[in-house]
Design an enzyme around this catalytic site. Structure first.
Site, PDB file in Angstrom:
ATOM      1  N   TYR A  89       6.725   9.464 -32.664  1.00 37.77           N
ATOM      2  CA  TYR A  89       5.669  10.257 -33.289  1.00 37.77           C
ATOM      3  C   TYR A  89       4.908   9.411 -34.315  1.00 37.77           C
ATOM      4  CZ  TYR A  89       8.146  14.347 -31.394  1.00 37.77           C
ATOM      5  OH  TYR A  89       8.763  15.263 -30.573  1.00 37.77           O
ATOM      6  N   GLY A 126       2.950  27.467 -27.156  1.00 32.88           N
ATOM      7  CA  GLY A 126       2.049  26.868 -26.171  1.00 32.88           C
ATOM      8  C   GLY A 126       1.064  25.866 -26.730  1.00 32.88           C
ATOM      9  N   HIS A 181      15.106  11.285 -25.605  1.00 35.19           N
ATOM     10  CA  HIS A 181      13.805  11.967 -25.564  1.00 35.19           C
ATOM     11  C   HIS A 181      13.337  12.264 -24.138  1.00 35.19           C
ATOM     12  CE1 HIS A 181       9.863  12.262 -28.124  1.00 35.19           C
ATOM     13  NE2 HIS A 181      10.076  13.331 -27.396  1.00 35.19           N
ATOM     14  N   SER A 186       7.180  23.488 -28.540  1.00 35.10           N
ATOM     15  CA  SER A 186       5.913  24.149 -28.157  1.00 35.10           C
ATOM     16  C   SER A 186       6.125  25.628 -27.841  1.00 35.10           C
ATOM     17  CB  SER A 186       5.268  23.428 -26.966  1.00 35.10           C
ATOM     18  OG  SER A 186       4.886  22.119 -27.304  1.00 35.10           O
ATOM     19  N   PRO A 187       6.823  26.369 -28.716  1.00 36.82           N
ATOM     20  CA  PRO A 187       7.085  27.788 -28.427  1.00 36.82           C
ATOM     21  C   PRO A 187       5.848  28.661 -28.481  1.00 36.82           C
ATOM     22  CG  PRO A 187       7.794  27.254 -30.645  1.00 36.82           C
ATOM     23  CD  PRO A 187       7.417  25.948 -30.000  1.00 36.82           C
ATOM     24  N   GLY A 231      -0.237  25.804 -29.565  1.00 35.71           N
ATOM     25  CA  GLY A 231      -1.268  26.497 -30.341  1.00 35.71           C
ATOM     26  C   GLY A 231      -2.031  27.560 -29.587  1.00 35.71           C
TER      27      GLY A 231
END
Length: 340
Positions: A60, A210, A128, A207-208, A212
């Site tokens: 990241y 989506g 990862h 990403s729960p 954003g």
């Protein structure tokens, strides 16, 4: 906001943490610029909301996220459960990186991550991505050696298939599996989550909301040209208008229940996880305190059956796959992607 605790994994390899974690990819500018000062301020806000689970990765921002977390954690490391990841080599950007999971690389990268984070150990260290050129047994074996060395407390896998999880778990107990899971992305329910339930492995949905989409603030016309989401099929011009219409339906359900849309998305996850027999700690990422509070409102909400039925049908209507490359995620390798 009182935040309950959950346990990922079982036995001596279990990890107790908050039922909601913070995903720190956003601190590296993936979804827009944020200063280090604002990042620290946001982390303070999240901590005040009783969040103790912080998730990052060496890739990241080429280490930027880890460095910022290291600054934040100075003199307070013991207050948090800290997770990072190894297994993606730096490349020319999204879709142009490669998975790497050989033992030598894993053992080299842990020391760099620990240095950036300013700590002598990680509570959870994930592979990862599964390296197609390295047996999962070698990768998990190397992670297990880091546990023996005291550099890592527990280990995990990210975007591994059900079969890969089982093979890895036979080498060393897996505490958590991290993959994308949301109202719009549900391929993990076919093989991955049943495997986790069977083996007593915790699950960490990334990403729960989506990326954003499943929020009240997403505006398709305002997506910056350098936003990482431009690389993902859901957000491409041929798919986004259709998907935005689906988001409107989710927002309508949230409004009826007097919930923020992001909170509704998290409430759905917790109820779906309970139905499947897995313990979860989602790790949404955001750059604003207000958005975080909208998310956290969904942690202990029980949705009515009618709302669940409406939400459960939406994934089949989503246009485009969740990844730019089906091979990059578990569902693609399990033959569940692409749909269209």
């Amino acid at each position: 906001m009182t935040l309950r605790s959950i346990t990922l994994g079982t036995g001596q390899h279990r990890l107790q943490t908050s039922a909601l974690g913070y995903g720190a990819m956003s601190l590296a500018g993936a979804y827009g610029a944020i200063t280090e000062a604002d990042s620290i301020s946001l982390l303070e806000h999240v901590a005040q909301r009783e969040v103790t689970f912080l998730d990052t990765a060496n890739i990241y921002g080429d280490g930027a996220s880890e460095r910022i977390l290291g600054t934040f954690l100075r003199h307070r490391r013991s207050e948090f459960v800290l997770a990072s990841k190894v297994g993606i080599e730096k490349g020319a950007g999204v879709g142009k990186r490669r998975a790497r999971g050989d033992a030598g690389y894993i053992k080299e990268q842990i020391d760099q991550s620990l240095r950036r984070l300013g700590t002598d150990h990680l509570d959870l260290y994930y592979l990862h991505r599964v390296d197609p050129d390295t047996p999962i047994e070698e990768s998990v074996g190397a992670l297990g050696e880091l546990v023996t060395a005291g550099k890592v407390r527990t280990i995990g896998l990210s975007e591994a298939t059900g079969e890969e999880i089982a093979r890895g778990h036979a080498v060393h107990p897996i505490t958590a599996v991290q993959s994308e899971w949301s109202i719009f992305a549900r391929d993990v329910e076919t093989h991955v989550l049943p495997t986790c339930a069977r083996l007593g492995i915790g699950f960490v949905p990334y990403s729960p909301v989506g990326r954003g989409l499943l929020t009240d603030s997403f505006e398709s016309e305002a997506l910056p040209a350098d936003d990482i989401r431009q690389n993902f099929p859901w957000f491409m011009p041929q798919n986004l208008p259709h998907n935005a219409a689906l988001v409107t339906r989710v927002r309508d359900i949230a409004a009826r229940l007097e919930l923020p849309t992001a909170g509704l998305a998290l409430a759905w996850l917790y109820q779906r996880a309970a139905a499947l027999g897995v313990e979860i700690s989602p790790i949404p990422g955001t750059r604003t305190a207000a958005h975080w509070d909208q998310l956290q409102r969904g942690v202990d909400v029980e949705l009515p059956d009618a709302a669940l039925t409406e939400l459960n049908g939406l994934a089949a209507e989503v246009s485009g796959d969740r990844s730019f490359d089906p091979r990059w995620v578990s569902g693609g390798r399990e033959g569940l992607l692409p749909r269209r």
